[in-house]
Design an enzyme around this catalytic site. Structure first.
Site, short mmCIF file in Angstrom:
data_model
loop_
_atom_site.label_atom_id
_atom_site.label_comp_id
_atom_site.label_asym_id
_atom_site.label_seq_id
_atom_site.Cartn_x
_atom_site.Cartn_y
_atom_site.Cartn_z
N ASP A 140 15.92 5.73 -3.65
CA ASP A 140 16.44 6.57 -2.68
C ASP A 140 17.21 5.57 -1.56
O ASP A 140 17.13 5.93 -0.41
CB ASP A 140 15.41 7.75 -1.91
CG ASP A 140 16.29 8.53 -0.90
OD1 ASP A 140 17.10 9.06 -1.31
OD2 ASP A 140 15.57 8.72 0.11
N GLU A 195 5.76 3.15 -4.44
CA GLU A 195 5.68 4.42 -5.14
C GLU A 195 6.04 4.42 -6.66
O GLU A 195 6.99 4.95 -7.17
CB GLU A 195 6.71 5.50 -4.48
CG GLU A 195 6.52 5.87 -3.09
CD GLU A 195 7.10 7.07 -2.49
OE1 GLU A 195 7.86 7.65 -3.13
OE2 GLU A 195 6.63 7.59 -1.77
N TYR A 205 4.74 13.38 2.45
CA TYR A 205 5.67 14.17 3.04
C TYR A 205 5.32 15.63 3.37
O TYR A 205 6.34 16.65 2.92
CB TYR A 205 7.11 14.09 2.23
CG TYR A 205 7.68 12.77 2.60
CD1 TYR A 205 8.48 12.48 3.84
CD2 TYR A 205 7.43 11.75 1.91
CE1 TYR A 205 9.10 11.26 3.84
CE2 TYR A 205 7.86 10.33 2.04
CZ TYR A 205 8.67 10.26 3.13
OH TYR A 205 9.18 9.04 3.67
N GLU A 215 4.66 6.10 5.31
CA GLU A 215 5.93 6.78 5.52
C GLU A 215 5.65 8.32 5.55
O GLU A 215 4.49 8.83 5.17
CB GLU A 215 6.77 6.95 4.16
CG GLU A 215 7.57 5.54 3.62
CD GLU A 215 8.27 5.84 2.34
OE1 GLU A 215 8.99 7.02 2.19
OE2 GLU A 215 8.55 4.81 2.00
C1 BDP Z 1 9.91 8.56 -0.08
C2 BDP Z 1 10.45 7.09 -0.56
C3 BDP Z 1 11.65 6.37 0.06
C4 BDP Z 1 12.60 7.76 0.37
C5 BDP Z 1 11.69 9.05 0.79
C6 BDP Z 1 12.66 10.11 1.19
O1 BDP Z 1 9.41 5.87 -0.53
O2 BDP Z 1 12.46 5.37 -0.36
O3 BDP Z 1 13.97 7.46 1.15
O4 BDP Z 1 10.70 9.37 0.14
O5 BDP Z 1 12.47 10.95 0.36
O6 BDP Z 1 9.22 8.63 -1.53
O7 BDP Z 1 13.05 10.41 2.29
#
Ligand code: BDP
Length: 595
Positions: free
Chosen positions: A168, A409, A469, A505
């Site tokens: 991404d 990932e 997330y 993250e």
């Molecule tokens: C994570 C990835 C990252 C993406 C992020 C996203 O590690 O590179 O930019 O998600 O979706 O899974 O914003």
């Protein structure tokens, strides 16, 4: 390989500027003898990615070969010495010719390489430098390519991006860091290795260095300075095994994010009493360890507060910009961050040098992002190791680098393969490879939700790193529920692995100017509330060692309906202006959760 330095024995000329370029979509450059020069399509600014600079001639989404050329004269001062060409980075791989003769090549987009051009460059006339850069990826390369067939095989055709990428961030190409001419004497230092130790109030610096060239009568002098005061000096006769020694520092001023104090080591090489090479290095004495549920810096627990970042800016793409480096560090200090991860590839050395000086801790990553184990080969493993080895050799002397991240990932496509025996064996090899090269830092691998608690790398990691997330891709719009599920998951992960947990993250896209009084994705309020919830959960758990918000700033990605041109999870926008979340994070990190 040492970072270029101008001094009494070393000379550096920067070849940055306007070069000529020509795209080679039909792969005809060699046949048409472009190695001896070509009629160009356009000028390109070096360092800089070709994409946004040359979008108007159709190169925004270009994947393939582009040829670059420039001319240079060898300065008189280089005469009778060794000349090298150093390319800061060429994404993804590069071949180099000087005056039509092949000088060498390099694979890997984010690390520097040096070529000996002494016998290729003329001292008395203009020299032609031609570099062919190719940003095409393969299943063996790091990062890996992805194809339409791969998406099809996993029934995930709608996830396809343009250009096709397995990650991404935008697939920029070109010569993105400076190209330099270097000159050394025949007898010169090649590499320096520093290790530091903390013993109560005292510090110890162990140094080692390799050199090229030979002499019967050579010796090295190594001195250590504390500010302007010399506090140690060693004299070593050169032998084949290199140069080695130690300094003890009583009542040492240790390096930390709170006091990034740097001692200075000066190497001098003498041949029959004449100075032939010198090199200066800033050294921070510090130790980083994982113990129980803690990450210890100089024996004291530290909690990582910061971001995953990108090298990304309008027009420059991934091109190095000194003002941008300073701006980003200013913003990190302003917001109260103490660390960042070089997601998802090695950043310019200049960034790491600034982190040493400003006291920002760095998790240093290689671009093994979204490995698809169905396509991983023994060559992928070899390339992965090569890249780790180049990164560790480049960055091992930096006190700011506190951890190696061996990728990001695995298994975005192919979750089953990513938890297979093949993957386990792969990670076992990678982790031991890194530990053999450097046992002084922890090693980790940020994992994705799809692998849950089954990621085989968790076994090998010094601490478990998870990208989560909830509240965004999972259970969108429900912040309370996201928090509860996150907490339960982190507790279960700790129960299972009994290792510290780092949430590497988490975040939400926010479009500046979008607001709502209720939880609504894409608003500035939602991004703020979700981040606050994660802080609350992470900080309530005794086994967590840090929280890295995704992302520091908005960044360009490949085209997909999920992205409004940029990934908007930045706490700052792409121009580095704050969104609402920035002020709340600042208040939190500087006042409420001050560590
Ligand atoms: C994570 C990835 C990252 C993406 C992020 C996203 O590690 O590179 O930019 O998600 O979706 O899974 O914003």
């Amino acid at each position: 390989m040492l970072y270029p330095q101008n001094n009494r024995c070393r000379t550096v000329f920067d070849l940055s500027g306007f070069w000529e370029m020509k795209a080679d979509p039909d792969n005809e450059g060699i046949k048409k003898d472009w190695i001896n020069g070509f009629e160009s399509d356009a000028f390109v600014g070096i360092p800089g990615s070709w994409n946004e600079q040359l979008a108007e001639i159709g190169l925004m989404n270009y994947i393939g070969k582009i040829w670059f050329q420039t001319t240079f004269l060898i300065p008189e001062i280089f005469s009778g010495r060794r000349s090298y060409l150093r390319v800061g980075s060429a994404d993804f791989c590069a071949k180099v010719w000087i005056n039509g003769k092949f000088a060498g090549e390099h694979i890997g987009g984010y690390l520097p390489f040096e070529l000996n051009i002494t016998d290729l460059a003329n001292e008395n006339r203009e020299n032609l430098l031609v570099i062919c850069v190719d940003n095409t990826l393969t299943y063996n390369s790091i990062p890996q390519r992805i194809s339409a067939e791969d998406y099809k095989a996993f029934n995930r055709e709608r996830d396809q991006t343009y250009p096709l990428t397995a990650f991404d961030f935008f697939i920029y190409g070109g010569i993105q860091r400076p190209v330099k001419l270097l000159s050394f004497n025949d007898l010169h230092l090649n590499n320096v290795k520093i290790e530091t130790f903390v013993n109560g109030k005292d510090g110890r610096i162990k140094f080692g260095a390799n050199y090229s060239g030979s002499s019967e009568n050579a010796r090295a002098e190594i001195s250590l300075r504390d500010g302007n005061k010399r506090i140690g000096k060693k004299s070593v006769t050169l032998d084949k095994s290199g140069i080695e020694g130690e300094f003890e520092i009583s009542d040492c001023r240790f390096w930390s994010h709170k006091d990034p104090y740097l001692y200075k080591i000066h190497f001098e090489l003498f041949d029959s009493g004449i100075l032939v090479d010198e090199y200066r290095l800033e050294v921070g004495v510090r130790e980083i360890k994982v113990k129980g549920t803690d990450l210890l810096l100089n024996g004291k627990p530290i909690f990582l507060k910061g971001f995953g970042k990108h090298e990304d800016f309008a027009v420059l793409g991934k091109g190095l910009s000194f003002p941008l480096i300073i701006k980003d560090f200013q913003l990190m200090k302003w917001i109260g961050a103490n660390s960042f991860r070089t997601s998802h590839y090695p950043y310019a050395e200049e960034i790491i040098q600034m982190a040493d000086r400003l006291g920002i801790l760095v998790i240093d990553e290689v671009p093994a992002v979204s490995l698809n184990f169905r396509n991983v080969t023994s060559k992928t493993l070899q390339n992965h190791k090569n890249m780790l080895s180049e990164l560790i050799n480049r960055d091992r002397n930096h006190p700011s680098v506190i951890c190696w991240s061996v990728g990001n990932e695995p298994g975005i496509l192919g979750e089953d393969e990513a938890i297979s025996e093949k993957a386990e064996k792969y990670w076992s090899e990678i982790f031991s490879f890194v530990r053999n090269m450097d046992s002084s830092r922890p090693v980790t691998l940020p994992s994705c939700i799809e692998l849950g608690d089954k990621d085989p790398s968790f076994k090998f990691s010094d601490f478990v790193s998870v990208n989560r997330y909830r509240g965004w891709y999972d259970i969108p719009g429900q912040i309370e529920k996201a928090g509860e599920e996150l907490k339960a998951e982190l507790e279960a992960l700790y129960e299972k692995y009994r290792k510290p947990i780092f949430v590497s993250e988490f975040g939400a896209d926010a479009i500046e100017g979008e607001h709502a009084t209720y939880p609504q994705l894409f608003t500035e309020e939602y991004q703020t509330m979700l981040i606050e919830k994660y802080f609350e959960v992470i900080e309530s758990l005794p086994f967590t060692i840090g929280e890295h918000v995704w992302n520091f700033a908005d960044f360009r990605t490949a085209q997909h309906y999920r992205r409004v041109i940029l990934n908007k999870k930045g706490v700052f926008n792409r121009q580095r202006e704050p969104k609402a979340a920035a002020f709340v994070i600042r208040e939190h990190w500087l006042s409420k959760h001050k560590v």
